[in-house]
Design a protein around this motif. Structure first.
Motif, PDB file in Angstrom:
ATOM      1  N   UNK A  27       0.771  -1.128  -0.070  1.00 39.67           N
ATOM      2  CA  UNK A  27       0.074  -0.144  -0.068  1.00 39.67           C
ATOM      3  C   UNK A  27       0.943   1.309  -0.052  1.00 39.67           C
ATOM      4  N   UNK A  28       1.920   1.173   0.788  1.00 40.09           N
ATOM      5  CA  UNK A  28       2.727   2.712   0.930  1.00 40.09           C
ATOM      6  C   UNK A  28       4.105   2.519   0.203  1.00 40.09           C
ATOM      7  N   UNK A  29       4.159   1.217  -0.526  1.00 43.14           N
ATOM      8  CA  UNK A  29       5.339   0.873  -1.111  1.00 43.14           C
ATOM      9  C   UNK A  29       5.541   1.829  -2.425  1.00 43.14           C
ATOM     10  N   UNK A  30       6.703   2.305  -2.594  1.00 48.49           N
ATOM     11  CA  UNK A  30       6.944   3.179  -3.917  1.00 48.49           C
ATOM     12  C   UNK A  30       7.074   2.192  -4.943  1.00 48.49           C
ATOM     13  N   UNK A  31       7.214   2.862  -6.044  1.00 46.95           N
ATOM     14  CA  UNK A  31       7.451   2.213  -7.683  1.00 46.95           C
ATOM     15  C   UNK A  31       6.152   1.262  -7.657  1.00 46.95           C
ATOM     16  N   UNK A  32       5.182   2.035  -7.832  1.00 44.90           N
ATOM     17  CA  UNK A  32       3.825   1.242  -8.282  1.00 44.90           C
ATOM     18  C   UNK A  32       3.213   0.177  -7.265  1.00 44.90           C
ATOM     19  N   UNK A  33       3.661   0.501  -5.943  1.00 43.89           N
ATOM     20  CA  UNK A  33       3.203  -0.525  -4.767  1.00 43.89           C
ATOM     21  C   UNK A  33       1.685  -0.244  -4.808  1.00 43.89           C
ATOM     22  N   UNK A  34       1.094   1.050  -4.605  1.00 41.65           N
ATOM     23  CA  UNK A  34      -0.267   1.193  -4.461  1.00 41.65           C
ATOM     24  C   UNK A  34      -1.161   0.566  -5.727  1.00 41.65           C
ATOM     25  N   UNK A  35      -0.711   0.572  -6.791  1.00 39.39           N
ATOM     26  CA  UNK A  35      -1.487   0.176  -8.060  1.00 39.39           C
ATOM     27  C   UNK A  35      -1.469  -1.322  -7.918  1.00 39.39           C
ATOM     28  N   UNK A  36      -0.369  -2.050  -7.611  1.00 39.15           N
ATOM     29  CA  UNK A  36      -0.264  -3.465  -7.166  1.00 39.15           C
ATOM     30  C   UNK A  36      -1.245  -3.928  -6.109  1.00 39.15           C
ATOM     31  N   UNK A  37      -1.297  -2.929  -4.995  1.00 37.06           N
ATOM     32  CA  UNK A  37      -2.115  -3.193  -3.974  1.00 37.06           C
ATOM     33  C   UNK A  37      -3.611  -3.313  -4.427  1.00 37.06           C
ATOM     34  N   UNK A  38      -4.153  -2.531  -5.341  1.00 34.20           N
ATOM     35  CA  UNK A  38      -5.396  -2.458  -5.446  1.00 34.20           C
ATOM     36  C   UNK A  38      -5.895  -3.744  -6.352  1.00 34.20           C
ATOM     37  N   UNK A  39      -4.773  -4.497  -6.916  1.00 37.48           N
ATOM     38  CA  UNK A  39      -5.073  -5.590  -7.788  1.00 37.48           C
ATOM     39  C   UNK A  39      -5.327  -6.713  -6.581  1.00 37.48           C
ATOM     40  N   UNK A  40      -4.343  -6.679  -5.599  1.00 31.98           N
ATOM     41  CA  UNK A  40      -4.634  -7.634  -4.559  1.00 31.98           C
ATOM     42  C   UNK A  40      -5.616  -7.763  -3.870  1.00 31.98           C
ATOM     43  N   UNK A  41      -6.085  -6.178  -3.502  1.00 27.79           N
ATOM     44  CA  UNK A  41      -7.182  -6.020  -2.685  1.00 27.79           C
ATOM     45  C   UNK A  41      -8.629  -6.612  -3.568  1.00 27.79           C
ATOM     46  N   UNK A  42      -8.719  -6.548  -4.669  1.00 31.83           N
ATOM     47  CA  UNK A  42      -9.613  -7.020  -5.570  1.00 31.83           C
ATOM     48  C   UNK A  42      -9.844  -8.505  -5.325  1.00 31.83           C
ATOM     49  N   UNK A  43      -8.651  -9.129  -5.344  1.00 30.20           N
ATOM     50  CA  UNK A  43      -8.641 -10.590  -5.311  1.00 30.20           C
ATOM     51  C   UNK A  43      -9.133 -10.944  -3.929  1.00 30.20           C
ATOM     52  N   UNK A  44      -8.774 -10.238  -2.741  1.00 34.29           N
ATOM     53  CA  UNK A  44      -9.248 -10.381  -1.621  1.00 34.29           C
ATOM     54  C   UNK A  44     -10.489 -10.077  -1.074  1.00 34.29           C
ATOM     55  N   UNK A  45     -11.143  -9.261  -1.935  1.00 35.72           N
ATOM     56  CA  UNK A  45     -12.655  -8.926  -1.811  1.00 35.72           C
ATOM     57  C   UNK A  45     -13.445 -10.048  -2.548  1.00 35.72           C
ATOM     58  N   UNK A  46     -12.984 -10.828  -3.486  1.00 31.95           N
ATOM     59  CA  UNK A  46     -13.486 -11.850  -4.154  1.00 31.95           C
ATOM     60  C   UNK A  46     -13.699 -12.994  -3.232  1.00 31.95           C
ATOM     61  N   UNK A  47     -12.574 -13.261  -2.572  1.00 30.29           N
ATOM     62  CA  UNK A  47     -12.307 -14.293  -1.542  1.00 30.29           C
ATOM     63  C   UNK A  47     -13.267 -13.921  -0.492  1.00 30.29           C
ATOM     64  N   UNK A  48     -13.487 -12.863   0.254  1.00 28.31           N
ATOM     65  CA  UNK A  48     -14.437 -12.290   1.104  1.00 28.31           C
ATOM     66  C   UNK A  48     -15.932 -12.438   0.986  1.00 28.31           C
ATOM     67  N   UNK A  49     -16.235 -12.370  -0.579  1.00 30.78           N
ATOM     68  CA  UNK A  49     -17.631 -12.339  -0.922  1.00 30.78           C
ATOM     69  C   UNK A  49     -17.995 -13.727  -1.092  1.00 30.78           C
ATOM     70  N   UNK A  50     -17.062 -14.662  -1.760  1.00 34.12           N
ATOM     71  CA  UNK A  50     -17.405 -15.967  -1.915  1.00 34.12           C
ATOM     72  C   UNK A  50     -17.804 -16.879  -0.836  1.00 34.12           C
TER      73      UNK A  50
END
Length: 217
Positions: A194-217
Motif C-alpha cells: 500500500x505505501x510501497x513506492x514504485x507502483x506499490x499502490x497500483x499493485x495493492x489495488x489488484x491484490x485487494x480486488x482478489x481479497x474482496x472476491x475471496x471475502x464475498x465467495x
C-alpha cells in the motif's frame, strides 16, 4: 475495561491478520489468542478496542466477526510502512530473467522465507512486472546462506534483491505456496504494498480486488 493503545502495533496486528485472513469465520477470544500466538489478556484488550471502533462485532452465538474487512485492512495499510518498519539486506543478481531467478528460489528447501511486495504480487496476482525481488527471512544469520545459494553480489546502494528481516514474525502467518514459491498471505501482501513506492499502490489495488472476491465467495 482494558483497551489496546495501538491496534496496529506489531503484536496487535497478529490478531488483525488472523481476523482478516479468516474473515468469514467467527472467533472466541481464547481461540483468537491461541491462533495469533499472543496472550489472552492482550487479545481481549485488542478485541475490545476493535469492537469500540466498529471493526469487530459479536454475532448471535457471541462469536467475534469482522464488520467490514475492506475498511479494516485499508486502515491498517495506511498505518503500515513496509520500508520504515523492516530491516533490509540488499544485494544484486546478474540474472535478469525473473522466472529463472524464481527457479533458483524454488530449489531452496531448508530456509524459511516468503516473497512480498512486487515480487509476491507478481506470483499471486500478476499485474506489475517487478524489477526487484523482496522476500522475508527468518533470521539475519540466514543472509550468508541465501547469498551463496542465489549467487548474489553485495552492493553499497540500490540492488535488485532484498532479504527482509521482518518487524514481527507474524508476517509468516498464512504463507501460501504458489507454483512452488512461498508468498506472504494476500492480507500481508496488501498492507506491504500500500505505501510501497514504485507502483506499490497500483499493485495493492489488484491484490485487494482478489481479497474482496475471496471475502464475498
Amino acid at each position: 475495561m482494558r483497551l489496546a493503545k495501538n491496534i496496529f502495533s506489531p503484536k496487535a496486528s497478529r490478531i488483525i491478520r488472523v481476523l482478516l485472513i479468516h474473515a468469514k469465520e467467527g472467533w472466541t477470544v481464547e481461540g483468537l489468542s491461541k491462533e495469533a500466538g499472543v496472550s489472552l489478556g492482550f487479545t481481549h484488550a485488542v478485541v475490545m478496542s476493535l469492537i469500540q471502533q466498529g471493526h469487530v462485532y459479536r454475532d448471535n452465538l457471541y462469536k467475534l466477526r469482522v464488520s467490514d474487512p475492506v475498511r479494516l485492512i485499508q486502515r491498517w495499510a495506511a498505518y503500515h510502512n513496509y520500508v520504515a518498519m523492516n530491516v533490509f539486506f540488499r544485494y544484486h543478481t546478474f540474472e535478469r530473467n525473473i522466472e529463472a531467478f524464481f527457479s533458483s528460489i524454488r530449489k531452496v528447501k531448508n530456509l524459511k522465507y516468503a516473497l512480498t511486495v512486487l515480487a509476491g504480487a507478481h506470483v499471486v496476482a500478476p499485474y506489475v512486472r517487478p524489477t526487484t525481488v523482496h522476500f522475508y527471512i527468518k533470521k539475519a544469520k540466514d543472509v550468508e546462506t541465501w547469498v551463496k545459494l542465489l549467487d548474489l553480489r553485495p552492493v553499497e546502494t540500490g540492488g535488485n534483491v532484498s532479504m527482509v528481516l521482518p518487524y514481527d514474525e507474524g508476517v509468516f502467518y498464512g504463507v501460501s505456496r504458489v507454483n512452488g514459491l512461498k508468498v506472504v498471505s494476500k492480507v500481508q501482501l496488501y498492507v506491504d504494498l500500500f505505501n510501497y513506492p514504485a507502483r506499490g499502490e497500483e499493485a495493492a489495488k489488484v491484490v485487494l480486488k482478489a481479497l474482496e472476491e475471496e471475502w464475498r465467495s
